[in-house]
Design an enzyme around this catalytic site. Structure first.
Site, short mmCIF file in Angstrom:
data_model
loop_
_atom_site.label_atom_id
_atom_site.label_comp_id
_atom_site.label_asym_id
_atom_site.label_seq_id
_atom_site.Cartn_x
_atom_site.Cartn_y
_atom_site.Cartn_z
N HIS A 343 0.79 -1.24 0.00
CA HIS A 343 0.00 0.00 0.00
C HIS A 343 0.82 1.28 0.00
O HIS A 343 0.26 2.37 0.14
CB HIS A 343 -0.93 0.04 1.21
CG HIS A 343 -2.02 -0.97 1.17
ND1 HIS A 343 -3.26 -0.72 0.63
CD2 HIS A 343 -2.05 -2.25 1.59
CE1 HIS A 343 -4.01 -1.81 0.74
NE2 HIS A 343 -3.29 -2.75 1.32
N LYS A 531 -7.71 14.20 5.07
CA LYS A 531 -6.89 12.99 5.00
C LYS A 531 -5.88 13.10 6.14
O LYS A 531 -5.78 14.14 6.78
CB LYS A 531 -6.16 12.89 3.66
CG LYS A 531 -5.45 14.19 3.24
CD LYS A 531 -4.77 14.07 1.90
CE LYS A 531 -5.66 14.24 0.71
NZ LYS A 531 -5.85 13.05 -0.09
N ARG A 532 -5.12 12.02 6.37
CA ARG A 532 -4.07 12.12 7.37
C ARG A 532 -3.11 13.26 7.02
O ARG A 532 -2.91 13.57 5.85
CB ARG A 532 -3.30 10.79 7.45
CG ARG A 532 -4.07 9.71 8.18
CD ARG A 532 -4.36 10.10 9.60
NE ARG A 532 -3.19 10.02 10.42
CZ ARG A 532 -2.98 9.09 11.36
NH1 ARG A 532 -3.89 8.17 11.60
NH2 ARG A 532 -1.87 9.10 12.07
C1 GL2 Z 1 -2.30 3.69 2.09
C2 GL2 Z 1 -1.92 4.65 0.97
O1 GL2 Z 1 -1.16 5.69 1.47
C3 GL2 Z 1 -3.12 5.20 0.20
O2 GL2 Z 1 -2.68 5.91 -0.91
C4 GL2 Z 1 -4.02 4.06 -0.24
O3 GL2 Z 1 -5.18 4.55 -0.86
C5 GL2 Z 1 -4.40 3.21 0.96
C6 GL2 Z 1 -5.24 2.02 0.59
O4 GL2 Z 1 -4.61 1.26 -0.38
O5 GL2 Z 1 -3.22 2.71 1.60
N1 GL2 Z 1 -1.15 3.02 2.61
C7 GL2 Z 1 -1.09 3.11 3.95
O6 GL2 Z 1 -0.25 2.59 4.69
N2 GL2 Z 1 -2.09 3.87 4.38
C8 GL2 Z 1 -2.83 4.28 3.33
O7 GL2 Z 1 -3.80 4.99 3.42
N3 GL2 Z 1 -2.33 4.14 5.69
#
Ligand code: GL2
Length: 799
Positions: A343, A531-532
């Site tokens: 991810h 978002k974060r």
């Molecule tokens: C994340 C990615 O940063 C984000 O871009 C993605 O949409 C999501 C779901 O695949 O995964 N990876 C990660 O560690 N987080 C995300 O949100 N917390």
């Protein structure tokens, strides 16, 4: 089967039952019950409704092949409204309740978010569960029942302050504790009981109820009475606490390795319990077939990022140590079971565990991993690889265990979460593996569930769509939205769509006034970044641009400008100083701008407190502009971008993650693309000098300087100086402006100017919104989950 539920409702058994429940759990007469009581009783009644179908589904799918989603995070949010929607009885229940004088919205607010995740990755897991149930796929979720979810965020003097989130302190109406399925999990220094709590996952109006099983850690004995009686009170409770500690709290770090024993214990805890659960069920349910060679015929495990990869040695351990299988056979079985999703490409998130930590958690698993590493090394040597050539593949390297290498070596599939992201995995992050086993790599672009993110959270838009398409089928076949395109030039329809957006903006404005105490103009452009908080997501680029606008408006109050409300929301990891500085900066700019009578009719800035799923449900429907401004190549996919699109917001974004696919589907001309591409950034990677941008461009210099001029105050925290330094005063040996804010600044400002101009043309704008909605079908998590089912899991839909 959905009819069964309707019947029960119709015969009005529901209300009778509900009142009975209410009185049973409170021992009060109806009039004396509180809203909270009424909420609790409603959960009970709905769980009763679900129960029968849930049991049926379990029975029917008992001997079928299933996929198992192993995830350390499930960011669920509230369940009441969503379950009612999926049961197809939302309006009916609301109506029945109002007949006995109960206001549904009032009691709905008694539900705390189940916030067992940090952000996108956890929310994706929750969307997948919803989509799998809706599409009739046998998907079981396995995770952790954290007693404390992600912290609650308070903003005090502009700073983030974290508070606990004990979401189940008053019980949890959506889980069933299954003591009979409890497991023992053994660590090197302790043993605990893993108790499963099952949550029903209701498919959309199809009678399917799948299961999300979350494990809670408990001591074997509540209390050591012998010790207690000897006045050794502390010791008596300490064992209990030590056991409960394991699932006490979710690590609030989004994409940062914690590197802590407790974190690995959490991972091992839920993976061990889940593997044991699967093996035990296999032995009970498939007696005639019970050869472990057949295990992979019935099970496939999707590993949600590196967090659950410890399940690999755990399966081998259970097969070898507890079922007498030879190691080589166990490894061969395991190779057919695991698929891995990555991810992120940020190195700080790819987990590597110090071997001494792994030893402390479970020595046997470490031993198994070392053995796998030996096999890997032998295999490469036999192929003629030198030690240096083997290095990038090693699982065991420099006294650390590289979890991704373990998953790729033993697993049969690796996928990224958007097209660009998967290409980066192949070309860069895992290029060594790709060269060796290209057939393992595949893309699964993320998606979102339209039930929560449209049907539930935007009732008005939902009815509009149903009206225009003349069917409700789009709710589980989102591609049907394409049919809206025929209204692209129908001014009446576009006006209707505009008015729906206006309604949602009015609602949000009221909510923000109530929660944040700030009045915003619902006619202004709602420009939202939620978002974060992370440097690569570049909230500070957004803030610097607001400062730029602010200064421009100050100098030239009569300039042509469509009033705009900039809205931010998001949490920073508690230990991430710079992200916390970005929060302080957003709040400080908001304070200054909002208090300035010269501009505050045209410009407003809001930082909403404690952004979470429940707040998100109000923000997405009200957005005009979706800010997706990460540095190209850094955001694996993003999923908020899809929620905005589905609700008719236009994307202002870089060519990153799934933005690219959004532009492809909805047309770049219907969105606002800006900024450097991955290729462009790669080219200047070694030569980029942010100071040049700073000294050559007076606008850039002006906004960067404002960080340290005293115009905005950080209460002597040095947070703004820290951001300033990162941009143009890098430390020895570093380049500065790691995320290319200054490089993209002007392009960003230009894109905003275009937005600001084009918003004035209501019909044109509304047309773009419509086209975005019409092309959002691809971004349904139903599509994503079917892709997983067909390409990786090889499981069929139950119809
Ligand atoms: C994340 C990615 O940063 C984000 O871009 C993605 O949409 C999501 C779901 O695949 O995964 N990876 C990660 O560690 N987080 C995300 O949100 N917390």
């Amino acid at each position: 089967m959905g009819d069964m539920i309707m019947d029960k409702l119709k015969k009005n058994k529901f209300i009778e039952n509900y009142i009975e429940n209410l009185q049973r759990i409170t021992l009060k007469s109806f009039e004396d019950t509180s809203d909270k009581d009424r909420y609790d009783a409603l959960c009970d009644s709905i769980m009763e409704l679900i129960n029968e179908e849930w049991r049926d589904c379990k029975r029917k799918t008992r001997n079928q092949r299933k996929a198992y989603y192993f995830s350390a995070e499930f960011l669920i949010g509230r369940s009441l409204g969503n379950n009612l929607i999926n049961l197809g009885i939302y309006d009916e229940v609301k109506e029945l309740l109002s007949e006995i004088g109960i206001d549904f919205e009032a009691i709905e607010n008694y539900e705390d978010d189940a916030a067992l995740g940090n952000g996108g990755l956890g929310r994706l897991a929750a969307c997948f569960m919803d989509s799998a149930a809706t599409q009739g796929l046998n998907l079981v979720g396995y995770g952790v029942r954290y007693r404390e979810g992600i912290f609650k965020q308070k903003i005090e003097e502009g700073f983030q302050v974290e508070h606990g989130d004990s979401w189940i302190k008053d019980g949890d109406g959506w889980s069933i504790r299954v003591d009979s399925d409890a497991k023992i999990v053994r660590f090197r220094d302790q043993q605990v009981k893993a108790v499963p709590f099952d949550m029903p996952v209701v498919g959309f109006e199809n009678g399917v109820v799948n299961t999300l099983r979350l494990w809670q850690s408990e001591p074997f004995e509540e209390f050591d009475f012998a010790k207690f009686n000897n006045y050794e009170y502390d010791e008596a409770v300490s064992e209990k606490n030590r056991a409960e500690d394991i699932t006490r709290v979710l690590y609030p770090n989004d994409m940062q390795r914690a590197g802590k024993v407790l974190r690995l214990k959490q991972q091992y805890f839920f993976c061990s319990a889940s593997i044991q659960d699967m093996v035990e069920k296999y032995k009970n349910d498939y007696p005639e077939d019970l050869k472990f060679e057949n295990f992979s015929k019935y099970h496939v495990i999707q590993l949600n990022d590196t967090h659950p990869i410890i399940a690999i040695p755990e399966l081998i351990r259970v097969l070898v140590d507890e079922n007498g299988i030879f190691f080589e056979d166990a490894l061969a079985i395991t190779r057919k079971v695991f698929a891995f999703t990555n991810h992120t490409v940020l190195q700080e998130a790819l987990e590597r565990w110090d071997k001494d930590i792994m030893l402390e958690v479970n020595p046997r698993c470490l031993e198994i991993i070392e053995k796998i590493n030996d096999i890997l090394v032998d295999e490469f040597k036999a192929k003629g690889y030198s030690d240096d050539q083997i290095d990038p593949y090693r699982i065991d390297r420099f006294e650390q265990i590289h979890m991704a290498n373990l998953a790729i070596y033993v697993g049969f599939s690796v996928n990224g979460v958007a097209a660009l992201h998967t290409e980066i995995l192949k070309d860069d992050t895992f290029n060594h593996w790709y060269k060796l086993r290209p057939e393992m790599f595949n893309n699964k672009t993320n998606g979102i569930t339209p039930r929560r993110w449209l049907v539930y959270s935007n009732r008005e838009l939902s009815s509009f769509i149903t009206g225009k398409l003349g069917t409700e089928d789009w709710k589980y076949q989102l591609d049907l939205l394409k049919g809206l395109e025929k209204y692209a030039d129908d001014e009446k329809v576009l006006e209707e769509l505009w008015n729906i957006k206006q309604t949602k903006k009015n609602e949000l404005a009221r909510y923000i006034l109530e929660k944040e105490g700030i009045k915003i103009d619902p006619k202004s452009i709602f420009d939202i970044q939620i978002k974060r908080i992370h440097e690569y997501k570049r909230q500070h680029l957004n803030i610097l641009h607001i400062i730029y606008l602010y200064h421009k408006l100050k100098k030239n109050p009569d300039m042509e400008f469509t009033p705009t409300t900039f809205i931010f929301g998001g949490k920073a990891a508690p230990g991430y100083f710079r992200a916390k500085g970005m929060i302080k900066l957003a709040n400080e700019v908001a304070r200054v701008v909002n208090a300035d009578p010269d501009v505050n009719k045209k410009l407003k800035v809001i930082f909403v407190e404690n952004y979470r799923v429940t707040y998100a449900e109000k923000l997405f429907p009200a957005a005009d502009i979706s800010e997706q401004i990460s540095t190209a190549g850094k955001e694996a996919s993003g999923t908020g971008n899809m929620k905005f699109m589905l609700n008719g917001a236009l994307t202002l974004g870089t060519l990153d993650g799934a933005n690219i696919e959004i532009f492809e589907h909805a047309g770049e001309e219907n969105n606002y693309r800006f900024g450097a591409t991955v290729e462009e950034l790669n080219e200047i990677m070694d030569t980029y000098n942010p100071v040049e941008f700073y000294s050559k461009d007076p606008d850039i210099k002006d906004v960067v300087d404002s960080l340290v001029s005293g115009e905005f105050k950080d209460n002597e925290s040095y947070m703004f100086l820290d951001i300033y330094n990162e941009l143009i005063k890098p430390q020895e040996g570093q380049r500065g402006d790691t995320y290319f804010l200054l490089k993209d600044f002007k392009a960003y400002a230009k894109a905003h100017e275009k937005v600001n101009r084009e918003y004035k043309n209501k019909m044109e704008w509304s047309r773009k919104c419509l086209i975005n909605i019409a092309n959002a079908g691809f971004f349904s998590s139903d599509r994503t989950i079917l892709d997983y089912a067909n390409d990786i899991w090889k499981i069929d839909q139950n119809r």
